[in-house]
Design a protein around this motif. Sequence first.
Motif, PDB file in Angstrom:
ATOM      1  N   GLU A 151       0.818  -1.216   0.000  1.00  0.00           N
ATOM      2  CA  GLU A 151       0.000   0.000   0.000  1.00  0.00           C
ATOM      3  C   GLU A 151       0.854   1.268   0.000  1.00  0.00           C
ATOM      4  OE1 GLU A 151      -2.950   0.076   3.072  1.00  0.00           O
ATOM      5  OE2 GLU A 151      -4.201  -1.455   2.111  1.00  0.00           O
ATOM      6  N   ARG A 152       2.021   1.176   0.589  1.00  0.00           N
ATOM      7  CA  ARG A 152       2.899   2.345   0.611  1.00  0.00           C
ATOM      8  C   ARG A 152       3.855   2.375  -0.574  1.00  0.00           C
ATOM      9  NH1 ARG A 152       6.088   1.596   5.038  1.00  0.00           N
ATOM     10  NH2 ARG A 152       5.278  -0.523   5.178  1.00  0.00           N
ATOM     11  N   GLY A 153       3.699   1.410  -1.464  1.00  0.00           N
ATOM     12  CA  GLY A 153       4.531   1.391  -2.662  1.00  0.00           C
ATOM     13  C   GLY A 153       5.964   0.967  -2.398  1.00  0.00           C
ATOM     14  N   GLU A 154       6.192   0.413  -1.204  1.00  0.00           N
ATOM     15  CA  GLU A 154       7.545  -0.025  -0.891  1.00  0.00           C
ATOM     16  C   GLU A 154       7.852  -1.345  -1.600  1.00  0.00           C
ATOM     17  OE1 GLU A 154       9.745  -1.673   2.799  1.00  0.00           O
ATOM     18  OE2 GLU A 154       8.715   0.135   3.453  1.00  0.00           O
ATOM     19  N   GLN A 155       6.801  -2.102  -1.854  1.00  0.00           N
ATOM     20  CA  GLN A 155       6.916  -3.340  -2.621  1.00  0.00           C
ATOM     21  C   GLN A 155       6.067  -3.187  -3.876  1.00  0.00           C
ATOM     22  OE1 GLN A 155       7.702  -6.957  -1.825  1.00  0.00           O
ATOM     23  NE2 GLN A 155       9.243  -6.224  -0.393  1.00  0.00           N
ATOM     24  N   PRO A 156       6.477  -3.851  -4.949  1.00  0.00           N
ATOM     25  CA  PRO A 156       5.616  -3.876  -6.135  1.00  0.00           C
ATOM     26  C   PRO A 156       4.300  -4.586  -5.837  1.00  0.00           C
ATOM     27  CG  PRO A 156       7.524  -5.328  -6.391  1.00  0.00           C
ATOM     28  CD  PRO A 156       7.753  -4.531  -5.156  1.00  0.00           C
ATOM     29  N   PRO A 157       3.296  -4.359  -6.686  1.00  0.00           N
ATOM     30  CA  PRO A 157       1.989  -5.003  -6.487  1.00  0.00           C
ATOM     31  C   PRO A 157       2.124  -6.524  -6.445  1.00  0.00           C
ATOM     32  CG  PRO A 157       1.853  -3.328  -8.196  1.00  0.00           C
ATOM     33  CD  PRO A 157       3.297  -3.473  -7.843  1.00  0.00           C
ATOM     34  N   PRO A 158       1.188  -7.195  -5.780  1.00  0.00           N
ATOM     35  CA  PRO A 158       1.241  -8.650  -5.668  1.00  0.00           C
ATOM     36  C   PRO A 158       0.855  -9.322  -6.981  1.00  0.00           C
ATOM     37  CG  PRO A 158      -0.742  -7.845  -4.635  1.00  0.00           C
ATOM     38  CD  PRO A 158       0.019  -6.643  -5.099  1.00  0.00           C
ATOM     39  N   GLY A 159       0.788 -10.630  -6.966  1.00  0.00           N
ATOM     40  CA  GLY A 159       0.393 -11.390  -8.144  1.00  0.00           C
ATOM     41  C   GLY A 159      -1.077 -11.225  -8.481  1.00  0.00           C
ATOM     42  N   GLU A 160      -1.436 -11.700  -9.655  1.00  0.00           N
ATOM     43  CA  GLU A 160      -2.805 -11.507 -10.127  1.00  0.00           C
ATOM     44  C   GLU A 160      -3.857 -12.076  -9.178  1.00  0.00           C
ATOM     45  OE1 GLU A 160      -3.781 -12.687 -14.103  1.00  0.00           O
ATOM     46  OE2 GLU A 160      -5.916 -12.765 -13.654  1.00  0.00           O
TER      47      GLU A 160
END
Lengths: 116, 116
Positions: free
Chosen positions: B41-50
């Motif tokens: 949510e904070r953009g620290e990690q890329p989005p999760p899988g589909e």
Amino acid sequence: MSQAFGPYVRERREAKPTKEFSLRRVAGRVGIEPSYLSKIERGEQPPPGEETIQRIAKELGEDPDVLLALAGKVSADLLKIIRERPALIAELLRAVRRTPAKRIAHAVREIRDGEW
Amino acid sequence: MSQAFGPYVRERREAKPTKEFSLRRVAGRVGIEPSYLSKIERGEQPPPGEETIQRIAKELGEDPDVLLALAGKVSADLLKIIRERPALIAELLRAVRRTPAKRIAHAVREIRDGEW
DNA sequence: CGAAACGTGTAGTATGTTCTACACACTATG
DNA sequence: CATAGTGTGTAGAACATACTACACGTTTCG
């Protein structure tokens, strides 16, 4: 997903009349290792990345979209078109899922030429 | 590509009125670690899988295609539709690239209802 | 006020993707 | 027959993707 791509490429490449389409020469022009192309064509390795598939398609005179599909992939530029208007394009795609090709072609013509 | 997804999810989640939508509870229902959702949510990690995005969409009542697009992805079922008839669908998509939404919606209706 | 719930920091890990480098045995050719 | 070219086997490696596990300090509330 990956068992169709390799053999198809092999068949298309071997259908070429000249010696310019030996595995090694094609690999050279495409910019990959011959051993890698060999494994791909025999399905021992999964298909390469999109860029490499695009170059193979160009080299063999094949439709890139078809080759990518055989590799279980979809061209990045098509993905971009979808991502720009996801809801609308998703609706369009799901609408054409079971639509005969003729009808889709007709819609394409309408969209392009303007139907009014 | 990944900087829009996280904050959007956070905003949508925090817009929910009840305590059932705390980060921890949503993460729990979605089936991921709270710390992972926090970072996303904070953009620290890329989005999760589909699959995870699909569950988040369901959980928050969002359009999965839109959420996937924000994550730089395209739903697997749409990819399948393209791969089944790559040349035809690629042509369709490139035709609608710069077409106004109205006109596309009109084409969808025609395709669905039959225009003859 | 104490326990439960909260969001976040740190430190990983498993798996997949997309290739390279090089050696080998066989074949064709000048 | 020597040499150039052929396809293939083995062994990896770099990078990305998609997460888990757990501890920490803070806030909420019964």
